[in-house]
Each structure stands twice: as structure tokens, then as C-alpha cells.
Design a protein around this motif. Structure first.
Motif, PDB file in Angstrom:
ATOM      1  N   VAL A 167     -83.129  -2.035  39.488  1.00  0.00           N
ATOM      2  CA  VAL A 167     -82.104  -2.727  38.690  1.00  0.00           C
ATOM      3  C   VAL A 167     -82.725  -3.657  37.643  1.00  0.00           C
ATOM      4  O   VAL A 167     -82.289  -3.675  36.488  1.00  0.00           O
ATOM      5  N   ASP A 168     -83.742  -4.412  38.044  1.00  0.00           N
ATOM      6  CA  ASP A 168     -84.266  -5.441  37.138  1.00  0.00           C
ATOM      7  C   ASP A 168     -85.423  -4.969  36.262  1.00  0.00           C
ATOM      8  O   ASP A 168     -85.715  -5.605  35.258  1.00  0.00           O
ATOM      9  N   ILE A 169     -86.098  -3.926  36.670  1.00  0.00           N
ATOM     10  CA  ILE A 169     -87.250  -3.480  35.882  1.00  0.00           C
ATOM     11  C   ILE A 169     -87.010  -2.053  35.343  1.00  0.00           C
ATOM     12  O   ILE A 169     -86.937  -1.847  34.141  1.00  0.00           O
ATOM     13  N   TYR A 170     -86.858  -1.094  36.253  1.00  0.00           N
ATOM     14  CA  TYR A 170     -86.853   0.322  35.877  1.00  0.00           C
ATOM     15  C   TYR A 170     -85.654   0.664  34.987  1.00  0.00           C
ATOM     16  O   TYR A 170     -85.808   1.118  33.858  1.00  0.00           O
ATOM     17  N   ARG A 171     -84.439   0.386  35.477  1.00  0.00           N
ATOM     18  CA  ARG A 171     -83.247   0.752  34.713  1.00  0.00           C
ATOM     19  C   ARG A 171     -83.014  -0.194  33.526  1.00  0.00           C
ATOM     20  O   ARG A 171     -82.457   0.186  32.513  1.00  0.00           O
ATOM     21  N   ARG A 172     -83.492  -1.436  33.645  1.00  0.00           N
ATOM     22  CA  ARG A 172     -83.244  -2.411  32.595  1.00  0.00           C
ATOM     23  C   ARG A 172     -84.192  -2.245  31.421  1.00  0.00           C
ATOM     24  O   ARG A 172     -83.797  -2.371  30.275  1.00  0.00           O
ATOM     25  N   THR A 173     -85.491  -1.966  31.713  1.00  0.00           N
ATOM     26  CA  THR A 173     -86.442  -1.950  30.588  1.00  0.00           C
ATOM     27  C   THR A 173     -87.241  -0.647  30.458  1.00  0.00           C
ATOM     28  O   THR A 173     -87.622  -0.282  29.355  1.00  0.00           O
ATOM     29  N   ALA A 174     -87.472   0.055  31.567  1.00  0.00           N
ATOM     30  CA  ALA A 174     -88.376   1.209  31.501  1.00  0.00           C
ATOM     31  C   ALA A 174     -87.649   2.513  31.150  1.00  0.00           C
ATOM     32  O   ALA A 174     -87.977   3.166  30.164  1.00  0.00           O
ATOM     33  N   VAL A 175     -86.676   2.902  31.963  1.00  0.00           N
ATOM     34  CA  VAL A 175     -85.994   4.195  31.756  1.00  0.00           C
ATOM     35  C   VAL A 175     -84.488   3.932  31.695  1.00  0.00           C
ATOM     36  O   VAL A 175     -83.818   3.827  32.719  1.00  0.00           O
ATOM     37  N   LYS A 176     -83.984   3.847  30.463  1.00  0.00           N
ATOM     38  CA  LYS A 176     -82.569   3.485  30.292  1.00  0.00           C
ATOM     39  C   LYS A 176     -81.706   4.733  30.099  1.00  0.00           C
ATOM     40  O   LYS A 176     -82.190   5.797  29.738  1.00  0.00           O
TER      41      LYS A 176
END
Lengths: 45, 599
Positions: B437-446
Motif C-alpha cells: 500500500v505505501d511503497i509498491y502500489r503508491r510509488t513503484a507499480v501504479k
């Protein structure tokens, strides 16, 4: 993921009538427990 | 172990896990996997919150700590009910209003993305390390029981808990924790009752209390303040409140538990339930350790509680030395038992002079016994200089295996495993949720479909499980497991809590100031921790400099020596409060120096 504001239905607590009264009950109970533990320490030392 | 104990152990564990997997078989969206269906009543939340905190370490280490150090550790929990009330009043309504998955999402709304990411990363570091310890602790039990190597045991333990957490996500964690915590509470009450009946009948419960009291084991409340005294009422109430505000308010492994409630009221009731019952529960666990201590005044305890070390010693060239030490230990035990009986009789007869004389003799004999135990430790270290000689964590386990009746061994081991799995599963679920929620979906793979994020959540659970296993392999470096967990928490919680305090209570401060303030505060706390372990070394260097330099520089070095000593002596619980206040103070200064335009 978007953060959305959701209206919060602030239910009343099932006991004590209001949250503030319930918080006061929890804190007073905690004070009573610490006082009991202090007495326990004094009696057994 | 007897087949009946095996049956109880395996039946208890497999039925709970199977129930959790079956109950969550229809999880097919990332929301239900990461957030549950938000349908849990308050008692499930309350027990789930308690189960997350009460790891196997609680049941292995805490009675051993009471055995060695008395009941003063209870003061560590004095801040918990206060923290519960503060969180119910301020944090929960906000989390519910914003409908967040993680506590860190709120920080982006309040500050900016980097404040959210930094806090999430601080959480991932500390919780990832702690997850290793929560796998390691029960692995000690199983390895000793099965005769397996510790490495294999850690692997088996971890894979099982990873399996059911990956399978059902956060809801599997909650529904299994309800049953695990029920087993834990019932089992501990039964265990305490059995230990009471194991105390010799001529001593009885009242006699046990007299003995423990005379020997200083029942000193729960210590009102003397000292920075370097880890457990007194002030560190518990002040620093402990900060620690628990951070743990329950900003640690996703707990936030995720109560955000699964079906309403704000249910979540609040769950936390207040925890606030009321946590201190009595810890009292009971510590009291079990006190009763074991009294039991061992009349039944000879092993000279060293870690059986694996003893077996190694018996098979070594030092076996004769060990036997001689053991014989000396027997003699001291016999003398001590007589002195304890004399002390108790004098207490019952109100003969204060005889009681004080007998107590002084018991204390002298305790010192002699501790001296012999120290010599045994030295022998163990001669065989393997990296061996772990601290045996506090083995005290309760050794008692369970040696003196509990048929069936109870299985039940108590089920408690230890339940506790381990319940806290580890919460941790893995929270680590995966924060990562997605805070790293992957928010900044890495949207902007991918939900199926992708559901699969990613499962894979991140596996990844964090694997990392926890790796950390578990290095956990033996710590002397006492429960302290190690709390120390790791205290190193990071102060800065995390400071960020949340600024967010809640310092409305004019922006994201840039809080971001840099948190980085500086974290560096200061880590420096304090480093100093605490290296006071002698650093002061030695400073003393050398002082002796070979000018008067002014020598005076500076002397002042630095004093400061290093003062900072190095600060107990780890205070790091929570220092870290928090540093973030708030530095953020305020930075904001004043260069105000940020608030959007």
C-alpha cells in the motif's frame, strides 16, 4: 489507492453512556490496580 | 513427550490453522486480503490485539525474568491503558474518517509522500527485525523437544506460519488469533493453578508468598526514579506510554488489527478491553515465574537450564569439572532449603531476628549458587566461546517439561506455538500490507488491476517471511529475547511517534520540516544506543586524548566523558520519549527557520 474521507458513525459505547465516561472508568481502574500493586509490594517486602 | 501430549499439541494447532484457512477460503480481492471484511466484533479485536503483542517470547522469557529479577517488569506495561485511551480519543476517529489501509496513508494526507514513505520504511525495518525474533523464540522450544538442529526448526516454524498468512491474509490472522488467545488465557490459568499445587503442602500458597516476598521477588512497584533503572513506575508511566502510543497507534501490525472492526465503536471497545486486561494478564504470567522460583527452593533446579549446553558439557573433556560443580551446587541447595524453611518458620512465628538471620543466610547461599552457575557458564564457553550461556528463557520451559502432568505439556506447548504464530502472522501481514500500500502500489507499480495487487500482497508476505527467517538465524546474538524485541522497538518508535504527534498536534508544521527532523532524531537515538554499549571504549579514547593535549582540549574531553557516561546510562525505554520529543522540537525549529507554504 486513493484516500477518501468516509463519514464516521460515532456509535455510543455499549456501557457507561459516553466515551468520555468509559475512558475515565478505564483510567480510574488503572489507578486502582497500580494502588493495589503498590500495597501488594509494601505488604510483601 | 507422551503420545497424549503430542495429540493435544497437534490437534490444537492444526484445528485452529485449518479453521482459519477454511474461514478465509473466499478471499479474492486485495481489499479483503489486506483489510479484511471490516466485520469483526470488539471481543475479537481485543483478543487479536492482545495475541499480536503476546508472542511466544512473552511466555518463554517473562516467567524466567520473574524467576531471576522478580515482578518489577510489570511496570513496563503501566503506560498501556493510558495509551489505549489516548488512541481511542484521537487516532481511531481519524483513521476511520480517512478510511485508510495503513496508518502511514494518513501522513501523506497531512504532510506529503516522503513523510509517509519514511515512516513506512522505519516501520518495515524495525518490524522486519522483530519478526525474526518471534520465529526464533518458539524454535528454541521445538529444537530442544525434538532434538532437531535450531536452523531446521526455524525453517519448519516459519514455513507453517507463512503458509496460513499467505492463504487468508489479515482476516486469517484475526480469526485464528481469537482461538489462539482463548487457548493461551485458559492454559495459563490452569498452569498457575497446577504450579500452586506443586508447592510442598507444608509450605502452601501463603508460605510461597512469604518466601518470595522475603527474597525480594514481589517488589512490583518501584517509586525510586533513575534514568538507568529500566523498570520503575516513572519509566513505565511516562516512557511506557510513549512506547505503547507508538506501538498501538503507528505500528501497522496493531493498526491493522483494530481497523478490521465493523465500526469505530467496536474498534474502540477492542482497544479498551486490551487496556483493562493487559496488566492483569502480565501479572499472571510473571506470577507463574515467581511460583516456579518458590517451587525450586524445595526441588533442586538444574545448575544450568539450557539442556543442550548441559549435554554438550557432559560429553566434553570438562565433564568431571561439571560433575564436581554439580555436587557443590547440590550441597548449596540442601543448605539453602534448610535456611528457607527456617526463614519461613521465623516469619510465621513473628521472630524477626531469626527471620533476618535466616534471610541473610539464604541470600549468601543464593550468591554461592550463582557463583557455581557462573563457573558452569565458563566451562560451556571453554567448549564453544560463542555458546549462549544466558538461560533465563529456558527456566519456564524446563519446568514445564520436568514437572507438568500428562496432557498439560501438550497444552502449554500449544500456548507457546499459538502465541508465536499469532504474533508472527500479524507481523507478516502488516509488513506485506505496508509494502504494497505505501511503497509498491503508491510509488513503484501504479494503476494495475486488483488481481495483480492481490498476487503482489501474497508474494510480499512470502518475501517478508523469508527475511524474518534470515533474521531468526541471527537472533541468538541477543541475551534476553523479550528485552531484545523491546529494544529494537524503542530504537525506531520514538521517531515514528514524533511524526504522528506533529501530525496530530502541531498543525502549522509541514512535511519538509518533519521529514528532516525524523531523520536527525533517528540518527541521535541510534547514536545513544551505540554509546550505551561502548561507554568504556569511547571514554578510554577520550581519556587518552585528554592526557595528551592542551588544558582547554583536556577540559573539553572531560566534559565529553561525562556526557558519554550520562547518555550511555539512559535506559532504552526512554529512547521512545527522546526520539518523539526530538522530532517535535527539531521540526518546530526547522519550520520557524524556513516556513513551508502549507497547501
Amino acid at each position: 489507492m486513493s484516500v477518501q474521507n468516509t463519514p464516521v458513525e460515532d456509535d455510543q459505547p455499549p456501557i457507561a453512556g459516553s466515551w468520555n465516561r468509559l475512558y475515565a472508568f478505564v483510567l480510574l481502574l488503572h489507578v486502582a490496580i497500580i494502588a493495589a500493586l503498590y500495597l501488594f509490594t509494601k505488604v510483601h517486602s | 513427550m507422551h503420545p497424549l501430549d503430542w495429540t493435544i499439541l497437534l490437534l490444537t494447532l492444526f484445528s485452529i490453522v485449518a479453521y482459519g484457512v477454511w474461514k478465509t477460503r473466499n478471499i479474492n480481492t486485495s481489499q479483503s486480503y489486506l483489510q479484511g471484511d471490516r466485520d469483526l466484533p470488539w471481543w475479537t479485536i481485543g483478543l487479536s490485539v492482545m495475541a499480536t503483542q503476546a508472542s511466544a517470547i512473552t511466555f518463554l522469557s517473562t516467567p524466567g525474568q520473574a524467576y531471576n529479577d522478580g515482578m518489577r517488569f510489570l511496570q513496563f506495561y503501566f503506560g498501556l491503558p493510558i495509551a489505549m485511551v489516548v488512541l481511542c480519543a484521537f487516532a481511531l476517529p481519524l483513521y476511520y474518517k480517512l478510511n485508510v489501509y495503513t496508518a502511514y496513508e494518513y501522513l501523506e494526507r497531512r504532510f506529503d509522500l516522503r513523510a509517509r514513505s519514511l515512516t513506512a520504511i522505519l516501520f518495515l525495518i524495525q518490524r522486519g527485525l522483530a519478526a525474526g525474533l518471534t520465529i526464533y523464540a518458539p524454535s528454541i522450544v521445538l529444537s530442544e523437544l525434538m532434538g532437531w538442529s535450531l536452523d531446521i526448526t526455524i525453517l519448519v516454524m516459519g514455513i507453517f506460519v507463512i503458509f496460513y498468512t499467505v492463504s487468508g491474509g489479515t482476516k486469517a490472522v484475526s480469526v485464528t488469533q481469537l482461538h489462539q488467545m482463548t487457548i493461551i488465557l485458559v492454559g495459563m490459568v490452569v498452569a498457575v493453578i497446577i504450579i500452586v499445587f506443586r508447592i510442598p503442602s507444608d509450605i502452601g500458597f501463603n508460605g510461597a508468598m512469604d518466601i518470595a516476598g522475603q527474597l525480594g521477588k514481589l517488589k512490583v512497584v518501584d517509586t525510586d526514579f533513575s534514568w538507568n533503572n529500566r523498570y520503575n513506575i516513572w519509566s513505565g508511566l511516562i516512557a511506557g506510554t510513549f512506547l505503547f502510543l507508538s506501538y498501538f497507534g503507528a505500528d501497522q501490525s496493531q493498526v491493522q488489527r483494530y481497523l478490521s472492526g465493523k465500526s469505530l465503536a467496536e474498534s474502540r471497545m477492542g482497544l479498551l478491553f486490551n487496556g483493562i486486561f493487559k496488566v492483569p494478564m502480565q501479572f499472571m504470567i510473571l506470577f507463574a515465574g515467581i511460583l516456579v522460583f518458590v517451587f525450586y527452593q524445595f526441588n533442586k533446579p538444574p545448575v544450568h537450564f539450557n539442556k543442550a549446553n548441559v549435554l554438550q558439557l557432559e560429553a566434553s573433556q570438562y565433564s568431571d569439572d561439571y560433575r564436581q560443580l554439580n555436587a557443590r551446587y547440590d550441597s548449596v541447595f540442601e543448605l539453602k532449603q534448610t535456611a528457607v524453611r527456617t526463614m519461613l518458620a521465623a516469619t510465621r512465628n513473628n521472630d524477626e531476628t531469626l527471620r533476618d538471620t535466616a534471610r541473610a543466610q539464604v541470600q549468601r547461599l543464593q550468591k554461592s549458587a550463582a557463583g557455581i552457575q557462573g563457573e558452569v557458564d565458563q566451562l560451556i564457553l571453554k567448549i564453544d566461546d560463542k555458546a549462549l550461556v544466558e538461560d533465563t528463557d529456558y527456566v519456564f520451559l524446563s519446568f514445564i517439561m520436568g514437572y507438568m502432568p500428562l496432557g498439560m505439556i501438550g497444552l502449554l506447548l500449544a500456548i507457546i506455538f499459538s502465541a508465536a504464530w499469532s504474533s508472527t502472522s500479524s507481523e507478516l501481514s502488516a509488513l506485506a500490507t505496508t509494502t504494497v500500500v505505501d511503497i509498491y502500489r503508491r510509488t513503484a507499480v501504479k494503476n494495475r488491476d486488483d488481481r495483480h495487487y492481490l498476487n503482489a500482497s501474497r508474494w510480499f508476505t512470502v518475501l517478508w517471511g523469508a527475511l524474518a527467517l534470515f533474521f531468526a538465524y541471527t537472533a541468538s546474538l541477543f541475551e534476553n529475547l523479550i528485552q531484545a524485541v523491546n529494544i529494537i522497538g524503542s530504537l525506531f518508535y520514538g521517531a515514528i511517534l514524533g511524526i504522528f504527534f506533529v501530525a496530530f498536534f502541531m498543525k502549522k508544521i509541514g512535511g519538509r520540516a518533519v521529514f528532516y527532523a525524523a531523520l536527525i532524531a533517528e540518527a541521535v537515538v541510534l547514536l545513544m544506543f551505540y554509546l550505551s554499549g561502548n561507554v568504556a571504549k569511547i571514554n578510554g579514547i577520550l581519556a587518552d586524548w585528554a592526557s595528551n593535549s592542551s588544558e582547554f582540549f583536556a577540559a573539553s574531553c572531560t566534559m565529553a566523558i561525562w556526557m558519554v557516561k550520562a547518555i550511555g546510562n539512559v535506559s532504552y525505554l526512554w529512547y521512545n520519549i527522546f526520539g518523539c520529543l526530538l522530532v517535535m522540537g527539531i521540526a518546530w525549529v526547522l519550520e520557524k527557520a524556513k516556513p513551508e507554504r502549507m497547501g
